[in-house]
Enzyme design. Sequence first.
Site, short mmCIF file in Angstrom:
data_model
loop_
_atom_site.label_atom_id
_atom_site.label_comp_id
_atom_site.label_asym_id
_atom_site.label_seq_id
_atom_site.Cartn_x
_atom_site.Cartn_y
_atom_site.Cartn_z
N ASP A 1 0.69 -1.15 -0.09
CA ASP A 1 -0.12 -0.04 0.10
C ASP A 1 1.09 1.08 -0.03
O ASP A 1 1.86 1.35 0.56
CB ASP A 1 -1.04 0.10 1.33
CG ASP A 1 -2.05 0.97 1.08
OD1 ASP A 1 -2.42 1.28 -0.02
OD2 ASP A 1 -2.74 1.34 2.22
N HIS B 1 1.78 3.24 -9.11
CA HIS B 1 1.67 1.86 -9.34
C HIS B 1 2.95 1.38 -10.37
O HIS B 1 3.21 0.13 -9.91
CB HIS B 1 0.51 1.75 -10.09
CG HIS B 1 -0.87 2.09 -9.36
ND1 HIS B 1 -1.02 1.72 -8.07
CD2 HIS B 1 -1.87 2.79 -9.74
CE1 HIS B 1 -2.10 2.40 -7.50
NE2 HIS B 1 -2.71 2.95 -8.46
N LEU C 1 10.60 -20.22 -4.92
CA LEU C 1 9.63 -19.75 -4.41
C LEU C 1 8.16 -19.65 -5.01
O LEU C 1 8.12 -19.51 -6.40
CB LEU C 1 10.03 -18.12 -4.53
CG LEU C 1 9.07 -17.28 -4.16
CD1 LEU C 1 9.19 -17.28 -2.43
CD2 LEU C 1 9.36 -15.73 -4.40
C1 IPE Z 1 -5.52 -2.44 -0.13
O1 IPE Z 1 -5.15 -1.29 -0.51
C2 IPE Z 1 -5.51 -3.22 -1.35
C3 IPE Z 1 -4.28 -3.53 -2.05
C4 IPE Z 1 -2.99 -2.99 -1.73
C5 IPE Z 1 -4.19 -4.03 -3.37
P1 IPE Z 1 -6.25 -0.11 -0.26
O2 IPE Z 1 -5.59 1.08 -0.57
O3 IPE Z 1 -7.25 -0.66 -1.33
O4 IPE Z 1 -6.94 -0.34 1.23
P2 IPE Z 1 -7.92 1.00 1.97
O5 IPE Z 1 -8.87 1.17 0.94
O6 IPE Z 1 -6.98 2.05 2.10
O7 IPE Z 1 -8.26 0.34 2.96
C1 IPE Z 2 -1.85 0.02 -3.33
O1 IPE Z 2 -1.40 1.52 -3.34
C2 IPE Z 2 -1.96 -0.16 -4.72
C3 IPE Z 2 -3.53 -0.92 -4.96
C4 IPE Z 2 -4.35 -0.75 -4.03
C5 IPE Z 2 -3.72 -1.27 -6.42
P1 IPE Z 2 -2.70 2.54 -3.46
O2 IPE Z 2 -3.15 2.82 -4.84
O3 IPE Z 2 -3.70 2.11 -2.29
O4 IPE Z 2 -2.01 3.81 -2.67
P2 IPE Z 2 -2.52 4.99 -1.53
O5 IPE Z 2 -2.90 4.22 -0.58
O6 IPE Z 2 -3.65 5.70 -2.44
O7 IPE Z 2 -1.15 5.85 -1.34
MG MG Z 3 -4.08 2.52 -0.22
#
Ligand code: IPE
Ligand code: IPE
Ligand code: MG
Length: 247
Positions: A22, A39, A133
């Site tokens: 995240d 991303h 792995l």
């Molecule tokens: C969790 O992250 C999902 C992934 C990393 C793929 P999110 O960014 O979607 O989670 P929330 O919405 O902050 O809980």
């Molecule tokens: C995690 O990073 C990737 C996915 C959920 C696909 P985020 O896109 O949630 O990044 P933040 O949390 O908005 O910084």
């Molecule tokens: Mg996020």
Amino acid sequence: MTDNQVKKNIKKSPKHIAIIMDGNGRWATAQGKPRTAGHKAGVDALRTTIETCASYGVEVLTVFAFSSENWRRPAKEVNVLMDLFMLTLKTQAKRLHNNNIRLKIIGDKTKLSQSLQQKIIDVELLTAKNTGLLLVIAANYGGQWDITQASQCMMAHAVSQDIPLTDLNIEDFLSTAAIPDPDLFIRTGGEQRISNFLLWQIAYSELYFTDTLWPDFDKNALDVAIQYFSSRERRFGQTGEQLDEDG
Ligand code: IPE
Ligand code: IPE
Ligand code: MG
């Protein structure tokens, strides 16, 4: 869990690491870039983590790439994420294969495009016999979905095979069937929540949360997480004294 299994599980390096990757969006925003740049940088961080885990002899690495709730994001971002997933599978398949890595995708794949579903089948087949792995990528995954589909499959199996439900184990029907549960659960990006990732499977995982945003999560950051894991006493319901006695 038997006493012997408990003994084996303690004071060891993690065999299975699960990661909520995240913070990509915030990483990009902080640099004045579009979220999608985060991303892309996240894919590079994933490659580093895969290579480090493989070199450490970690047996399973499970990463959360796209949650069943991430469809709620703007369509543009969802499309970029799907395209990036496809591109990464295309460009990295050979590299994974050459590194003896086996790939498995978990999640409700029926909602992914036909071409992505086919690519997933191809890469899973290509790497199926690899012995290094096991890389599990959770895509359109939700822990609640997993428990629901497992319950449905278990009931259907009981009926079709005429087996009493009480003789069946839900773990055998989860998308992670036959994979040992994560020892170490890591979430980057500062949030301390599970966001519908592996719900059943993390019952006894050690939880590690870091403010580091996923694109910045490097080998050193992984080392710190593994050190944290090594410092924990995993008791699995027993007392610390019992573990001392068992040596
Ligand atoms: C969790 O992250 C999902 C992934 C990393 C793929 P999110 O960014 O979607 O989670 P929330 O919405 O902050 O809980
Ligand atoms: C995690 O990073 C990737 C996915 C959920 C696909 P985020 O896109 O949630 O990044 P933040 O949390 O908005 O910084
Ligand atoms: Mg996020």
